[in-house]
Design an enzyme around this catalytic site. Structure first.
Site, mmCIF file in Angstrom:
data_model
loop_
_atom_site.group_PDB
_atom_site.id
_atom_site.type_symbol
_atom_site.label_atom_id
_atom_site.label_comp_id
_atom_site.label_asym_id
_atom_site.label_seq_id
_atom_site.Cartn_x
_atom_site.Cartn_y
_atom_site.Cartn_z
ATOM 1 N N GLU A 93 -1.824 13.221 11.894
ATOM 2 C CA GLU A 93 -2.946 12.988 10.992
ATOM 3 C C GLU A 93 -4.291 13.256 11.672
ATOM 4 O O GLU A 93 -4.641 12.596 12.655
ATOM 5 C CB GLU A 93 -2.938 11.545 10.485
ATOM 6 C CG GLU A 93 -1.690 11.165 9.709
ATOM 7 C CD GLU A 93 -1.698 9.719 9.251
ATOM 8 O OE1 GLU A 93 -2.647 8.982 9.611
ATOM 9 O OE2 GLU A 93 -0.782 9.320 8.527
ATOM 10 N N HIS A 141 -4.443 11.016 15.033
ATOM 11 C CA HIS A 141 -3.294 10.186 15.368
ATOM 12 C C HIS A 141 -2.069 11.091 15.285
ATOM 13 O O HIS A 141 -1.573 11.412 14.208
ATOM 14 C CB HIS A 141 -3.163 9.004 14.401
ATOM 15 C CG HIS A 141 -4.398 8.160 14.347
ATOM 16 N ND1 HIS A 141 -4.975 7.750 13.163
ATOM 17 C CD2 HIS A 141 -5.185 7.671 15.334
ATOM 18 C CE1 HIS A 141 -6.046 7.019 13.419
ATOM 19 N NE2 HIS A 141 -6.195 6.962 14.737
ATOM 20 N N HIS A 176 1.089 1.675 11.223
ATOM 21 C CA HIS A 176 2.167 2.632 11.020
ATOM 22 C C HIS A 176 2.227 3.657 12.148
ATOM 23 O O HIS A 176 1.258 3.868 12.884
ATOM 24 C CB HIS A 176 2.035 3.339 9.669
ATOM 25 C CG HIS A 176 0.671 3.864 9.361
ATOM 26 N ND1 HIS A 176 -0.413 3.049 9.135
ATOM 27 C CD2 HIS A 176 0.201 5.130 9.227
ATOM 28 C CE1 HIS A 176 -1.481 3.767 8.867
ATOM 29 N NE2 HIS A 176 -1.155 5.039 8.944
ATOM 30 N N HIS A 231 0.866 -1.185 0.000
ATOM 31 C CA HIS A 231 0.000 0.000 0.000
ATOM 32 C C HIS A 231 0.899 1.231 0.000
ATOM 33 O O HIS A 231 1.711 1.402 0.896
ATOM 34 C CB HIS A 231 -0.895 -0.020 1.249
ATOM 35 C CG HIS A 231 -2.034 0.941 1.192
ATOM 36 N ND1 HIS A 231 -1.858 2.311 1.261
ATOM 37 C CD2 HIS A 231 -3.368 0.748 1.081
ATOM 38 C CE1 HIS A 231 -3.036 2.906 1.202
ATOM 39 N NE2 HIS A 231 -3.963 1.976 1.085
ATOM 40 N N HIS A 271 -1.193 3.378 14.728
ATOM 41 C CA HIS A 271 -2.571 3.276 14.245
ATOM 42 C C HIS A 271 -2.594 2.403 13.001
ATOM 43 O O HIS A 271 -1.569 1.996 12.477
ATOM 44 C CB HIS A 271 -3.181 4.651 13.968
ATOM 45 C CG HIS A 271 -2.384 5.533 13.061
ATOM 46 N ND1 HIS A 271 -1.193 6.122 13.426
ATOM 47 C CD2 HIS A 271 -2.605 5.940 11.788
ATOM 48 C CE1 HIS A 271 -0.716 6.854 12.439
ATOM 49 N NE2 HIS A 271 -1.551 6.746 11.425
#
Length: 440
Positions: A344, A368, A338, A295, A374
């Site tokens: 974020e 986060h 991550h 991803h 998270h």
């Protein structure tokens, strides 16, 4: 949720991002040759609004010449805004900021008449408006139009994301109609009025104290992809010629101030320049996604970026997670677990976010901060780990992220009100041990 691209506006726009526009609502209002003729043929005043330093490099210079019925200096002195609101500004030091992951339910819609200004509630932020660094993050909830009230923000530009209910934003440069699935950016200092196109409205605001938002460089992506400049729309000139009693609310150095005007401040008959409001339909975003493995970083979903003094590290990025195809072989499809140097703040316009099974609701939010772990919750992890792999399209969803270089400090309201989901951490507690190494 219908895509914003399927809607038809009742106002006209000009296409392009950062363009030098020239527009007049009455023939002859834009002078030819000199910007400020000795006597304007229609009796208008000339006023320049600068959104950058005078000596900024040409590619970063922002300014617009306005030709208006009265100049902006015609008003009574500003006084402190008398009403108590939940709008806050930097420094965000009401309460200590915990390192925990945080998530909030949607902000309740108001029970009593509340317009856009009084309906702004600050969730958190960072930095200092007077240093032109950092952001404020707000959610608005309104059920009344601004009629004889106008607003401008001297602390930063405002990126507005309707989540419920469309807005009609009448500005000094013209009119924007903005629906869920679209964004609007109102530059620092530009006056505007917000009318509701439905009975109630709710949405998100990123107040950018720093350098203005711009399109990100595409780098190895090449010439095409992400947001295309031609899909950004700027209003054509439209003006009020109305005398009466009006109020202008200003946000300056973190506080609200109010002044009385004897005329509508939206009296710009013509303008030319590149410092103006704009909107963008996020359904037009061209996703660049993996076709091989893993991803990619969320930076490939960046719509707009506001640089900082540190090269390659933005003051704030605005990224979206729209409908898109997932095509890869033998890979884990939601974002992996991550921890980030960046911070974020996420919101959801409509639909469901693919990395969360439940609890992340349209109109809600999550935070986060720096190095807080998270990723997908336990239910999503198990489902994704055992899913039959193949091309899959994520449909009917639109999530977004404000990613900032400084930690987002929640307000006391965000930490203490019942919209905070105190049980958020529990969504990861069901993650099981799967290790099958020696000694297991």
């Amino acid at each position: 949720m219908p895509e914003a691209g399927n809607q038809v506006d009742t106002v006209k726009y000009q296409s392009g991002f950062g363009n030098e526009f020239a527009t007049e609502a009455q023939a002859g209002a834009l002078p030819l040759g000199q910007n400020s003729p000795q006597k304007h043929p229609l009796g208008l005043y000339t006023e320049q609004v600068s959104g950058s330093a005078f000596a900024a490099p040409r590619g970063q210079s922002r300014r617009t010449w306005m030709y208006r019925i009265r100049p902006s200096v015609v008003h009574e002195p500003y006084q402190p805004f008398g009403k108590q609101t939940l709008l806050r500004s930097g420094p965000f030091d009401e309460a200590p900021t915990p390192p925990n992951q945080m998530r909030w339910n949607p902000l309740p819609l108001p029970a009593k008449p509340t317009d856009f200004v009084e309906g702004m509630v600050t969730i958190g932020g960072n930095g200092f408006p007077d240093a032109q660094d950092g952001v404020g993050i707000h959610i608005y909830a309104a059920n009344a139009p601004m009629t004889k009230r106008f607003f401008y923000n001297a602390d930063g530009e405002m990126l507005v994301l309707p989540q419920q209910g469309a807005l009609r934003m009448a500005t000094e440069c013209g009119v924007l109609e903005v629906r869920p699935g679209e964004l609007a950016v109102i530059p620092r200092g530009i006056k505007f009025r917000v009318e509701l196109l439905s009975e109630e409205a709710r949405g998100y605001i990123c107040e950018n104290y720093g350098q203005p938002f711009r399109l990100p460089d595409l780098g190895p992506i090449g010439a095409n992809g992400l947001a295309n400049p031609r899909d950004f729309l700027t209003p054509v000139a439209a003006f009020d010629d109305i005398d009466g009693e009006f109020e202008v609310v200003s946000k300056f150095l973190g506080r609200l101030w109010t002044s009385r005007y004897d005329h509508s401040p939206l009296d710009v008959v013509a303008w030319h320049g590149n410092y103006a409001p704009y909107k963008y339909d996020m359904a037009r975003f061209n996703c660049i996604n993996t076709v091989s493995f893993d991803h990619p970083d969320p930076s490939i979903f960046t719509v707009l970026t506001a640089p900082s003094s540190v090269h390659g590290t933005p003051n704030v990025d605005f990224a979206i997670f729209p409908p898109r195809w997932l095509v890869a072989e033998h890979t884990f499809r939601p974002p992996w677990f991550h921890r980030n140097m960046m911070n974020e703040f996420m919101g959801l316009i409509y639909g469901e976010y693919d990395a969360k099974a439940e609890g992340f609701l349209p109109g809600g939010a999550s935070l986060h901060n720096c190095m807080a772990g998270h990723g997908p919750d336990a239910e999503t992890f198990e489902r994704a780990s055992n899913a039959e792999l193949g091309p899959r399209k994520i449909s009917d969803t639109l999530a977004f992220m404000f990613e900032t270089r400084m930690a987002v400090r929640p307000t006391r309201y965000a930490l203490e009100e019942k919209i905070l989901q105190h049980e958020y951490y529990e969504c990861w507690q069901g993650l099981k041990r799967h290790y099958r190494g020696s000694g297991s």
